[in-house]
Design a protein around this motif. Structure first.
Motif: not given
Length: 156
Positions: A61, A78-79, A85-87, A148, A151, A155
């Motif tokens: 990840k 980052k999950e 997206p979830k952090y 964040i 990332v 993407n």
């Protein structure tokens, strides 16, 4: 405390200022050019390094470490999720809620909002408004937002 972060669109390495509402530069962010993964340094207005953000390259990840001095104080991961997206921020007791992908989110500690982030919609470059409840959180808040943002930009 309200800070305005505006990134340059065309740059071989990151180098941009973070200003207060009156336009005074409070922090400077500088990236390293030849590194494995992203490495960013945050400097105060006296040109003293406040924090360093280091991307972990070999990881399932996207993961970043935040250092203050030589001590790692936080990890941002980052999950894996199907939709938004979830952090996760560990080491600080912080939680992220809201729409990170839309750059409109809040970071809270013990259920109390301490940082609000939103992207300015009318702007030629990526510009963000970062509202920080307590100045003591400013460097760590900026470091978290930067990690964040890296990332999210990878993407696209």
């Amino acid at each position: 405390m309200r800070l305005l972060m505006k990134e340059r669109k065309v740059s071989f390495k990151d180098d941009f200022g973070i200003k207060d509402e009156s336009g005074i530069e409070k922090y400077r962010v500088k990236g390293e050019l030849l590194t494995w993964g992203k490495k960013l340094h945050i400097y105060n207005d006296k040109k003293e390094e406040e924090a360093e953000i280091v991307e972990k390259i070999i990881s399932f990840k996207p993961k970043f470490y935040i250092y203050v001095g030589n001590e790692q104080v936080a990890e941002i991961v980052k999950e894996t999720t199907l939709f938004k997206p979830k952090y996760k921020i560990t080491g600080l007791g912080w939680e992220i809620k809201g729409n990170v992908g839309e750059h409109k989110y809040t970071i809270s500690k013990d259920g109390i909002d301490i940082v609000n982030v939103k992207k300015k919609r009318i702007s030629l470059s990526n510009s963000y408004v970062i509202d920080i409840v307590d100045e003591e959180y400013s460097v760590l808040a900026i470091a978290s937002v930067l990690a964040i943002n890296v990332v999210l930009s990878k993407n696209k």
